[in-house]
Scaffold this active site. Structure first.
Site, PDB file in Angstrom:
ATOM      1  N   GLU A 116       8.080 -24.439  -6.992  1.00  0.00           N
ATOM      2  CA  GLU A 116       9.723 -24.357  -7.418  1.00  0.00           C
ATOM      3  C   GLU A 116      10.808 -24.964  -7.338  1.00  0.00           C
ATOM      4  O   GLU A 116      10.928 -25.626  -7.668  1.00  0.00           O
ATOM      5  CB  GLU A 116      10.241 -23.151  -7.207  1.00  0.00           C
ATOM      6  CG  GLU A 116       9.763 -21.443  -7.333  1.00  0.00           C
ATOM      7  CD  GLU A 116      10.008 -20.717  -6.798  1.00  0.00           C
ATOM      8  OE1 GLU A 116      10.599 -19.369  -7.550  1.00  0.00           O
ATOM      9  OE2 GLU A 116       9.673 -20.814  -5.925  1.00  0.00           O
ATOM     10  N   GLU A 138       2.478 -15.681  -5.721  1.00  0.00           N
ATOM     11  CA  GLU A 138       3.532 -15.125  -4.913  1.00  0.00           C
ATOM     12  C   GLU A 138       3.109 -13.534  -5.943  1.00  0.00           C
ATOM     13  O   GLU A 138       2.787 -12.713  -4.469  1.00  0.00           O
ATOM     14  CB  GLU A 138       5.138 -15.533  -4.909  1.00  0.00           C
ATOM     15  CG  GLU A 138       5.633 -16.292  -4.793  1.00  0.00           C
ATOM     16  CD  GLU A 138       5.659 -17.906  -5.441  1.00  0.00           C
ATOM     17  OE1 GLU A 138       6.499 -18.330  -4.983  1.00  0.00           O
ATOM     18  OE2 GLU A 138       4.849 -17.663  -6.128  1.00  0.00           O
TER      19      GLU A 138
END
Length: 719
Positions: A116, A138
């Site tokens: 990210e 995740e």
């Protein structure tokens, strides 16, 4: 700033991530504060900046969130987490909406929050190293990529294109990233990689004095279309149904990710980011994410880093390993060894049987060759490493010999004595028994200190877990060498102390026998099987009993009876064992291999198995009282109680071995984080109260002694 270095030189602002006293960069609280300062500095220097570089001073680019902090969260922390996530994204947005070109210099792995951070750059340059991994895994920790990962990946790749990387957490290499358009340029690995990346970045900045993300431009079309487009709208109702089928509704993260993807494309970018933050705050403060982070991050890392391996023993990789028995187990181990470059002698009673064992490797590798996943030369290299033989003399010079013969004490003693003298000097011997105590088997050995249990699971090529069993006299060097051998195969070793059934077989036995006991109580077989599946086990207990063979359960029971008698004790069969005995002896149903067990197995090709219709008349009682909640709890609690007993008795010595062993060895539901984490996630007091209720209703299998209660508390992990 403590975790970030900032410099402005000739119009180029360089933001270098460098967390002190840490091998990697993480999104710790200090980093979050430093990002506030960096964003403010960039705004202040806006007029002097012509371009921004995002770089790392570590060997990897960025590791992601601070997961230890996540382990301390409770549902009450959700509003604070939401604010923290929003704060991180506000700083990302400040940098990426400045109008100045931003380039991410990806010198190594960037996973989760790290990817990210990489996505902040409008242009991304990476070192083309096969070992480098990018992506957003995740979901495997019960979370979603909430620092703009879902929003950006969906806009970059479209709803369908982004799904494997978000809903499944699939990672990708730099070369794959370039193919997806997520990385724009690659440089070759080597000492000049950093300067080459910088040169390319400066050239791109010079050619692009202003920049924004492609999806911020007016008229940008999301690949594949928006949720409102007919092609996508037709697919949307199917996606949640497919997820529900795969997760059985036990995992909230994949559903939350799909919701963020679909909702996020129907609103502006700021709203999409806020939706993402809300979903992540809810997941992060819930119990399931904690359970999965604990096990799939901390516990798995404990095993990979060798926390259960005796210290001070040099690393070991065997050059040559002998296997006694070329049946399903021996053949599977031979493939696992040869595919990792270990020379293997596969011995059976005849050359013909040994050749048949080797053909298993030929079959597996041929499938890969046919699909283009393996070159024929690589297949041949693997096959050349397996030497099938009917002659014991061929075992001469093996560093390790593993017996994988039938579960019979006399046979195991015979092959041990026959093969041990052929070991190379300093070599050691192992038994792949699943139930027989190692200390007893070691009496046949010339040196019990060099005798150990190495218990593989079937099918060996698919099962990642290996249980290492330490006999009473096994020395630390042998344990460490067995640990290294298992890791050399790319598998997860857990170390347990000797006892009947060790840890995995003992706990697995409680699951299947609880299911059989339910049948004996008159509960419908279909309800029992559904309870197993609904609780998150891979299959129901009766189906598993069929697969492992009812006759094998009976054989283990008979062997246990003999052992008890030899010790002057009397053995009392459990209600489940009585049902299994009845199935084999009265109804002649030995299990799947024999063509009939709790299920019928039609001979027509493609026909599915079904529960044996006679079970209804033989066992079912119309007045049997049961609830699906009780059935699910019985199957999970029975295993968790037995695991806690193993910890109290010293069969298990760590929670990480218990959790990883239960998930990867016996299929304990991953959503729980493993058999011990199931207890901690529920709350110790709540678990004890429910176990006491179950013990009162369904017998002593659920009873927790004071020693077990003390062990649960003593081993509770602290973060």
């Amino acid at each position: 700033m403590k975790t970030i270095r900032y410099s402005l030189d000739a119009g180029i602002a360089t933001i270098t991530f460098d967390e002190p006293d840490s091998p990697v960069n993480t999104m710790c609280l200090q980093w979050q504060e430093d990002m506030d300062a960096v964003a403010a500095q960039v705004l202040q220097d806006k007029d002097s900046i012509t371009g921004i570089l995002l770089a790392s001073a570590k060997t990897t680019f960025f590791a992601g969130a601070d997961l230890k902090a996540a382990m301390r969260l409770t549902p009450a922390d959700a509003p604070r987490i939401f604010e923290e996530i929003e704060r991180v994204k506000k700083n990302f947005r400040t940098i990426e909406t400045l109008g100045k070109p931003v380039v991410s210099l990806l010198n190594g792995t960037a996973l989760g929050g790290g990817w990210e951070v990489a996505l902040v750059g409008h242009y991304r340059i990476a070192v083309d190293d096969k070992k480098t991994q990018f992506g957003l895994p995740e979901v495997t920790l019960g979370l979603l990529p909430g620092a703009s990962g879902v929003t950006k990946m969906t806009r970059h790749l479209g709803l369908m294109g982004a799904q494997p990387y978000l809903v499944e957490g699939k990672t990708f290499s730099p070369a794959e990233a370039k193919g997806l358009g997520l990385v724009h340029e690659l440089v070759a690995p080597g000492p000049d990689a950093a300067s080459e990346m910088k040169a390319k970045a400066l050239a791109w900045i010079a050619a692009n004095p202003t920049a924004q993300h492609a999806w911020e431009a007016k008229g940008y079309k999301v690949p594949g279309g928006l949720p409102s487009s007919p092609a996508v709208a037709g697919m949307l109702p199917i996606a949640p149904a497919v997820i529900k089928k795969n997760t059985r509704g036990l995992y909230p993260a994949p559903e939350a990710i799909i919701a963020c993807m679909v909702e996020g494309l129907q609103v502006d970018i700021e709203t999409a980011l806020r939706i993402e933050s809300r979903h992540l705050a809810k997941l992060m403060s819930g119990s399931q994410a904690k359970a999965m982070i604990n096990t799939f991050f901390f516990n798995l890392n404990a095993i990979k880093s060798g926390q259960s391996r005796p210290a001070g023993v040099p690393r070991f990789k065997p050059a040559k390993v002998g296997l006694l028995g070329a049946g399903m187990m021996g053949a599977g181990i031979a493939y696992s060894q040869a595919s990792k470059g270990i020379a293997t002698v596969l011995k059976d009673v005849s050359q013909e049987k040994a050749d048949l064992g080797k053909s298993y490797t030929a079959k597996i590798t041929q499938g890969r060759v046919d699909k283009g996943r393996m070159k024929p030369e690589a297949q041949q290299q693997i096959l050349d490493l397996i030497h099938p033989t009917g002659s014991v003399a061929d075992l001469q010079g093996c560093d390790l010999i593993i017996e994988a013969v039938f579960e019979n004490r006399e046979l195991k003693a015979k092959v041990t004595q026959e093969a041990e003298p052929l070991l190379a000097p300093g070599g050691f011997f192992a038994s792949n028994t699943s139930t027989l105590p190692i200390t007893g088997l070691a009496t046949a050995s010339r040196d019990a200190s060099k005798f150990i249990g190495i218990h593989f699971f079937s099918p060996v090529d698919k099962m990642k877990l290996v249980e290492i069993i330490k006999g009473q006299e096994t020395d630390d060097e042998t344990v460490a060498r067995a640990y290294d051998y298992v890791q050399a195969l790319g598998k997860f070793p857990i170390v347990v102390n000797d006892s009947r059934g060790f840890f995995t077989s003992r706990v697995f036995g409680t699951f299947v026998m609880e299911g059989a006991a339910m049948l004996g109580e008159g509960i419908p077989a279909a309800a029992i099987e559904n309870a197993g599946i609904q609780s998150g086990m891979p299959v129901g207990p009766l189906a598993v009993l069929d697969e492992t063979a009812l006759t094998l359960s009976l054989h283990v029971m008979d062997q246990t009876k003999k052992d008890f008698e030899a010790e002057g004790k009397s053995y009392i069969a459990t209600p489940g064992e009585i049902v299994v005995e009845k199935m084999v002896k009265q109804h002649k149903r030995p299990g799947r291999a024999g063509g009939a067990g709790f299920y019928d197995y039609p001979s027509e090709k493609g026909a599915k198995k079904f529960l044996w219709p006679e079970l209804k008349g033989l066992f079912e009682k119309p007045d049997a009282h049961w609830t699906i909640t009780d059935l699910k709890d019985r199957l999970l609690y029975r295993q968790a109680v037995e695991t806690a007993r193993c910890l109290a008795e010293g069969v298990l010595t760590s929670v990480h071995d218990a959790n990883i062993g239960s998930i990867f060895g016996i299929g304990f539901p991953a959503w729980t984080g493993g058999a011990m984490q199931f207890i901690y996630g529920m709350g110790i007091e709540a678990f004890e109260a429910r176990a006491a209720e179950l013990a009162a209703q369904f017998g002593p299998g659920f009873a927790l002694g004071d020693d077990v209660k003390a062990a649960i508390r003593r081993h509770q992990p602290q973060y």
